[in-house]
Write a protein that holds these residues in place. Structure first.
Motif, short mmCIF file in Angstrom:
data_model
loop_
_atom_site.label_atom_id
_atom_site.label_comp_id
_atom_site.label_asym_id
_atom_site.label_seq_id
_atom_site.Cartn_x
_atom_site.Cartn_y
_atom_site.Cartn_z
N THR A 148 -45.93 9.77 14.96
CA THR A 148 -46.69 8.61 14.48
C THR A 148 -46.26 8.21 13.08
N VAL A 149 -46.17 9.20 12.20
CA VAL A 149 -45.80 8.92 10.81
C VAL A 149 -44.39 8.33 10.75
N LEU B 93 -56.70 8.50 0.87
CA LEU B 93 -56.27 9.12 2.13
C LEU B 93 -56.71 10.58 2.20
N ALA B 94 -56.55 11.29 1.07
CA ALA B 94 -56.90 12.71 1.06
C ALA B 94 -58.34 12.92 1.50
N LEU B 95 -59.22 12.02 1.10
CA LEU B 95 -60.63 12.19 1.45
C LEU B 95 -60.98 11.59 2.81
N LEU B 96 -60.28 10.55 3.19
CA LEU B 96 -60.58 9.90 4.46
C LEU B 96 -60.03 10.71 5.64
N ALA B 106 -54.56 3.61 9.54
CA ALA B 106 -54.54 2.25 8.99
C ALA B 106 -54.24 2.30 7.50
N LEU B 107 -54.88 3.26 6.81
CA LEU B 107 -54.71 3.39 5.37
C LEU B 107 -53.26 3.76 5.02
N VAL B 108 -52.68 4.67 5.80
CA VAL B 108 -51.29 5.08 5.56
C VAL B 108 -50.35 3.87 5.71
N SER B 109 -50.54 3.12 6.79
CA SER B 109 -49.68 1.94 6.97
C SER B 109 -49.82 0.99 5.79
N ASP B 110 -51.06 0.86 5.33
CA ASP B 110 -51.36 -0.03 4.22
C ASP B 110 -50.66 0.42 2.94
N ILE B 111 -50.81 1.71 2.61
CA ILE B 111 -50.21 2.24 1.38
C ILE B 111 -48.68 2.14 1.45
N ILE B 112 -48.12 2.48 2.62
CA ILE B 112 -46.67 2.43 2.79
C ILE B 112 -46.16 1.00 2.64
N GLY B 122 -45.47 6.60 -1.11
CA GLY B 122 -45.25 6.43 0.31
C GLY B 122 -44.88 7.74 0.99
N ARG B 123 -44.03 8.52 0.32
CA ARG B 123 -43.63 9.80 0.91
C ARG B 123 -44.80 10.78 0.91
N VAL B 124 -45.57 10.78 -0.17
CA VAL B 124 -46.69 11.73 -0.24
C VAL B 124 -47.71 11.42 0.86
N VAL B 125 -48.08 10.15 1.04
CA VAL B 125 -49.08 9.85 2.08
C VAL B 125 -48.51 10.14 3.48
N SER B 126 -47.21 9.93 3.68
CA SER B 126 -46.61 10.26 4.98
C SER B 126 -46.73 11.76 5.25
#
Lengths: 247, 179
Positions: A148-149, B93-96, B106-112, B122-126
């Motif tokens: 997914t990622v 993201l860490a809390l959600l 959704a948040l990851v796509s948004d941040i990226i 972007g790499r950290v949230v991935s």
């Protein structure tokens, strides 16, 4: 669980009142409840499918073979389950499905594992140490291909969408180690408060044949490392009702 | 190359496993269809047991998030997170993440999209997204299926593992790719 649930709801509604978002909060409550039903119905078919396939594996003995292969690894984490092939087999299958990223298959297999663990659980409303270990492993488990990622990253135009894979493995490994350590620490801490009460731990109080000791040396129930000592003899079908939840 | 091999593996994994299960049943003279339906009907009662638990947990989580309480906690924790090397952009993201899988995605796509997939954030949230799980959902489903009420230290231990994962994600990305 009681406090966590009440806390989330209470804080949510109070914060909703304070921030004047009460309408959205109420709507979120109903929406989430509806979504939970959708999720369950979405799970229904997949769970039935894999439960059926698991049954075939159980009857053909494949589960035992898988459990035997994984035993050297699992006996360290689940000393309570030595000899319990059905539980070990289900745990291995779930972790393997997680590892492969087969989310749809992993959930029914994990539920199967929980049901097997519940069979040898002595207090039916309270999580056993094996259950805690299994779920912590499950939530921190390594995924081989974070599909997914990678998909999101390539969609966003990354030069190397899969470059974070090894980072994910490393972070997952750290999480698994931390989780296993935490479970072991909590288990030790829990034991301090639950010392064996003289007389009650006496084996003469254990009804003959009334325990489900699946260990290789039945009878040594109270002396196994990793097995929780409980202040009452193990009995089935009674004595659980008065133990009310505290967490 | 790396990716195409893996996508081939995941494409074939499920069919191969199902065929292997069927073959093992036939080889051992199991009445496979009978066994399958027996197992499948057990599956129905499992789902019925999970349903009330899911309604309870997802409702509580939905209320908590919609009320703004989650945002408040994020604001409260951001200075501490910065101290630990976690970028502020990754904090929500860490809390959600332990709370809601679809919202996290959704948040990851948004941040990226906002910072770029090959940026530090972007790499950290991935990495975070890939190495953590929706703990509340998982616990609700698995404990709900067997009727456990007292989960003892499971949540605490799972959250510790999650926290380690979050910090490790930030540190490993900084180490491998630089900030």
């Amino acid at each position: 669980m009681e406090y966590i649930w009440a806390g989330l709801l209470a804080i949510g509604f109070v914060a909703g009142i304070l921030s004047g978002r009460l309408e959205e909060v109420t709507k979120a409550a109903f929406d989430s409840a509806g979504r939970a039903v959708e999720l369950s119905i979405g799970l229904l078919g997949i769970i039935c499918l894999w439960s059926g396939l698991m049954k075939i594996m159980e009857k053909s003995g494949v589960i035992n073979i898988i459990a035997r292969m994984a035993r050297p690894f699992l006996r360290i984490l689940f000393p309570q389950l030595i000899g319990n092939d059905r539980a070990m087999g289900a745990i291995v299958m779930n972790l393997a499905a997680n590892f492969m990223g087969l989310g749809n298959a992993a959930t029914p297999l994990g539920i199967k594992a929980m049901q097997e663990l519940q069979k040898v659980n002595t207090r039916k409303d309270t999580a056993s140490d094996a259950m805690c270990m299994f779920l912590v492993l499950n939530t921190s488990a390594i995924q081989l291909i974070p599909a997914t990622v990678i998909a999101i990253r390539s969609d966003a135009g990354s030069a190397a969408p899969a470059e974070i894979t090894s980072c994910i493995w490393a972070a997952s490994l750290c999480a698994s180690i931390a989780g296993i350590t935490a479970v072991n620490v909590f288990r030790r801490l829990g034991k301090v408060g639950q010392r064996e009460i003289p007389g009650q731990g006496d084996r003469s109080l254990v009804p003959p044949g009334g325990t489900r000791d699946l260990s290789p040396c039945p009878g040594k129930l109270y002396h196994q490392p990793g097995r929780r000592v409980r202040g009452r003899p193990l009995s089935y079908g009674n004595g659980n009702a008065e133990k009310k939840k505290t967490g | 190359m790396f990716l195409s091999v893996f996508s081939a593996i995941s494409l074939y994994a499920v069919p191969v496993i199902i065929l292997a299960i069927l073959a093992s049943g036939i080889l051992r003279n199991v009445k496979i269809y009978e066994a399958f339906t027996e197992g499948a009907s057990e599956g129905i009662s499992t789902v019925i047991k999970i349903l009330p638990q899911l309604v309870g947990i997802l409702t509580a989580v939905g209320v908590f998030r919609a009320s703004g309480a989650l945002d408040f906690v994020i604001k409260l924790l951001t200075p501490a997170a910065t101290l630990l090397g976690i970028p502020a952009e990754a904090m929500p993201l860490a809390l959600l993440r332990p709370v809601s899988g679809s919202a996290s995605l959704a948040l990851v796509s948004d941040i990226i999209r906002e910072y770029g997939p090959d940026s530090y954030a972007g790499r950290v949230v991935s990495t975070m997204m890939g190495s953590t799980e929706t703990i509340f959902y998982t616990l609700a489903v698995y404990y709900g299926a067997v009727g456990i009420k007292n989960i003892r230290y499971t949540l605490a231990a799972a959250l510790i593992a999650d926290g380690v994962s979050v910090i490790a994600s930030a540190w490993i990305c900084a180490l491998v790719f630089g900030r």
